[in-house]
Structure formats: structure tokens, C-alpha cells
Design an enzyme around this catalytic site. Structure first.
Site, short mmCIF file in Angstrom:
data_model
loop_
_atom_site.label_atom_id
_atom_site.label_comp_id
_atom_site.label_asym_id
_atom_site.label_seq_id
_atom_site.Cartn_x
_atom_site.Cartn_y
_atom_site.Cartn_z
N ASP A 24 0.87 -1.19 0.00
CA ASP A 24 0.00 0.00 0.00
C ASP A 24 0.90 1.23 0.00
O ASP A 24 2.05 1.16 -0.43
CB ASP A 24 -0.96 -0.06 1.20
N HIS B 254 2.23 1.88 -3.19
CA HIS B 254 1.32 2.82 -3.86
C HIS B 254 1.84 4.25 -3.83
O HIS B 254 1.13 5.18 -4.20
CB HIS B 254 -0.08 2.74 -3.23
#
Ligand SMILES: *[C@@H]1O[C@H](CO)[C@@H](O)[C@H](O)[C@H]1NC(C)=O
Ligand SMILES: *[C@@H]1O[C@H](CO)[C@@H](O)[C@H](O)[C@H]1NC(C)=O
Ligand SMILES: *[C@@H]1O[C@H](CO)[C@@H](O)[C@H](O)[C@H]1NC(C)=O
Ligand SMILES: *[C@@H]1O[C@H](CO)[C@@H](O)[C@H](O)[C@H]1NC(C)=O
Length: 340
Positions: free
Chosen positions: A163, A186
């Protein structure tokens, strides 16, 4: 494996070794009670709570005091602390809440089931040389998540997760992220914001300088729900950022609406103003390297692009603007589509 230091020690320190309180290396017996018992001190000189070499299983240790001194408390981790395999997926590995003047140095965090290091409602937190690693396909494993906190510095971090490498939530201000390596993951994210109908505290004064992102989903992202909930992002600077194969190198997405439930067609109530991108270079993994998809009711204002060179497959990349206002200076590739 690392040193977690809560405030610098000043006086000669008494040392409390967790083994002396019943912790057992080997990683089979729960050492949580021993960790808490070792950190049971109130006094003037700074104690050192030491976790020696070895592997210690800790189910859950909540240090909420007693364990305080005017000179601070040092937690020195030479060994490895492991969580039970069955820990539930909402648990964060290290959670620093309602704390002031915290310093974390050379700590390695591996394979969290959720956020690796969460900073919540704190003032003055400095992370130096933190390393975080989890598989690229592990959901919700943000590296560092900051929320409702002021004066947070993330210096010299290396983060690869499933993430965000760093995510900044509502109510964060005076944040500095310097010299970070990020990937997989991310990217560096402000948001998601505007998820709370009651409104959210603003995000202000965020600086990211010196970042290398490799193979990440996003580079520098600001994300808000496509809902009318109010909020503010003001005073953000991204500088000296290198991208290698990043899918969305620079992205503002004000239409976040997963699965198109409850928000399609609504417009974000979060105002984004004063965002500078300077000295950004490298490669995008998709044709659109710069995307400003802002709110129709709260257009992005005062966006600045300065010395940008992002390419896609060796060719010029593209930029996309919707409700985005600002200026470009220097060489800007892809060319700016901001309106004045
Ligand atoms: C801390 O010390 C006090 C007093 O010695 C004791 O009563 C208490 O049980 C201790 N707490 C822990 C977590 O060991
Ligand atoms: C935190 O550090 C600042 C600056 O060094 C100091 O002024 C402040 O009193 C400290 N706060 C606490 C709670 O120790
Ligand atoms: C902005 O944040 C930085 C830390 O990154 C701090 O040094 C500076 O004083 C802040 N500026 C304002 C106006 O608060
Ligand atoms: C932009 O980057 C490409 C490839 O990374 C490089 O060949 C080119 O010289 C750069 N252009 C400028 C103006 O720096």
C-alpha cells in the site's frame, strides 16, 4: 534489529532488561507481560528498556504508563520482536499515539498485517533510517501513516509494501519527508480525505524532498472522496523526485469513489491549493504522467510545475487537467495543461 528511542536520554540511565522480567527468547512464549513489567518506572532519570538479542513473541503490548520520566524513556531493541501468526488484520505493528517528542531510529518493520507504523495525535515525531518491507500484494500495509499530528519528520526511510509508502491523513501539518526510497507500493499519498461528513481538519505544510520511487502504483498522490464533505490541503511541496516505471507519477484524484457506491456524480468538498512540483524526472509506466483531476465545485488552485521531465516508453508522456489552475516554469515535460 533497531533502536526505538523515545526522547534523548540525559541522565545516567537505569536499564531494565525484559529478560529480567520473564521474557523468553525463542519466539514461542508470549513475552508481552514481561515487556510491560520492564516498562514500569516513574522517576527523574531516563530509563532504558532493553530487548536483548534473540526473538521475542509479543501478543500485544500497550505502553500507556507507568513508564515515564521527565528525561524521557528509551526503548532499545537489539533483538527481534515477532507477533503471533494469528494476529488479526486490523492490528498495526507499531502505533505511536498521543505522544510528544518521539524519536525512532534504525528500526526495521516487516510484514505487518496492517499499517506498519502509525502516528496518531502526536506532536514532534522523527523517524530516522526506518526500513519497512512487506509483499507487494499485501493489502492495507501502509508503511508510515500519519493522522492528526504536527511536526512529523520521516528521514532516510526505505519502504516497500502493498500500500502507500507514506500516507498522510486528515489533520496533519508541518510534515517533512526527506530522502525516501519507495517501492513496491502505492507511493507517497495525501489522503484519502473528505470521507467524513462532519468535516476534517486540514492538511497543511507538507514537504517531500529527495524521493526515489520504483515500480509504484503512484508517485506523489493527493486523493479525496468524490463527496461534498469539506476539507483542505494547503502548502505542499514535492521536490527532487525520481520515478522509475511509476504508473501515475503525479496525480490529484478528487473523484475517489470505490466501486462507484454512494458517490458517482458528486463533487469533492475538499479544496486543494498551493501544491508545487519541482525537479521531478524519470519514467511513467502509463501514457499520462501528470494528472490533475480536481473538483468542479472546489477547483485546484496555485499548482506550480517547475523543471519536470517525465517520459513514457522513451517518448513524451501526456498530462491531463480538469478544474486545475496554476503556473509552469522551466522545462516542463509533459507540457503543463494547467489554466491560469
Ligand atoms: C508495576 O509496579 C507496581 C508496583 O510495584 C505493581 O503493583 C504493578 O503490578 C506493576 N505493573 C506491571 C505491569 O508489572
Ligand atoms: C518537546 O520538545 C520541544 C522542543 O525541544 C520542547 O519545547 C517541548 O517542551 C517538548 N515537549 C515535551 C512534552 O517534552
Ligand atoms: C512547515 O513545516 C516545517 C517542517 O517540515 C517547519 O520547519 C516549518 O516551520 C513549517 N512552517 C510553518 C509556517 O509552520
Ligand atoms: C528528459 O529525460 C530523458 C530520459 O530520461 C533524457 O533523455 C532527456 O535528455 C531529458 N530532457 C531534459 C530536458 O532534461
Amino acid at each position: 534489529m533497531g533502536v526505538l528511542a523515545l526522547v534523548v536520554m540525559t541522565a545516567a540511565a537505569a536499564e531494565y532488561n525484559v529478560v529480567g522480567y520473564g521474557a523468553r527468547p525463542g519466539g514461542r512464549e508470549d513475552s508481552a507481560p514481561a515487556f510491560l513489567a520492564a516498562c514500569n518506572y516513574t522517576g527523574r532519570s531516563a530509563p532504558v528498556v532493553r530487548v536483548p538479542a534473540g526473538t521475542f513473541l509479543v501478543s500485544r503490548a500497550y505502553f500507556g504508563g507507568p513508564c515515564r520520566s521527565a528525561a524521557g524513556v528509551v526503548v532499545a531493541v537489539d533483538g527481534t520482536v515477532v507477533a503471533p501468526a494469528a494476529v488479526d488484520s486490523t492490528t498495526q505493528t507499531l502505533d505511536i499515539s498521543q505522544s510528544n517528542n518521539v524519536s525512532v531510529r534504525r528500526l526495521t518493520l516487516l510484514n505487518s498485517k496492517n499499517v506498519h507504523l502509525a502516528i496518531f495525535d502526536c506532536t514532534g515525531v522523527t523517524l530516522r533510517g526506518v526500513r519497512i518491507a512487506a509483499p507487494a500484494d499485501s493489502p492495507n500495509t501502509d508503511g508510515v501513516h500519519v493522522q492528526l499530528s504536527r511536526g512529523v519528520r520521516v528521514l532516510g526511510a526505505t519502504v516497500g509494501t502493498g500500500d502507500d509508502c507514506v500516507s498522510l491523513g486528515p489533520g496533519t501539518s508541518n510534515v517533512l519527508v526527506r530522502n525516501i526510497r519507495c517501492g513496491p507500493g502505492h507511493g507517497i499519498s495525501i489522503g484519502s480525505l473528505g470521507g467524513d461528513a462532519a468535516g476534517e481538519a486540514p492538511v497543511r505544510n507538507v514537504t517531500v524532498e529527495g524521493a526515489a520511487l520504483t515500480g509504484t502504483q503512484n508517485g506523489m498522490r493527493i486523493k479525496t472522496w468524490g463527496r461534498p464533505n469539506r476539507g483542505l490541503v494547503a502548502g505542499v511541496s514535492f521536490a527532487r523526485v525520481t520515478m522509475r516505471g511509476v504508473r501515475n507519477p503525479a496525480v490529484v484524484d478528487q473523484n475517489y469513489c470505490p466501486s462507484n457506491v454512494n458517490c458517482p456524480g458528486e463533487s469533492s468538498g475538499v479544496k486543494i491549493s498551493g501544491v508545487e512540483y519541482a525537479d521531478i524526472e524519470g519514467t511513467s509506466a502509463t501514457p499520462v504522467a501528470v494528472r490533475f483531476d480536481c473538483s468542479g465545485s472546489n477547483p485546484c488552485t496555485r499548482i506550480t510545475l517547475k523543471n519536470i521531465n517525465l517520459t513514457y516508453e522513451g517518448k513524451p508522456a501526456k498530462s491531463f487537467c480538469k478544474y486545475a489552475h496554476g503556473l509552469a516554469a522551466g522545462v516542463v515535460r509533459p507540457p503543463s495543461c494547467l489554466s491560469s
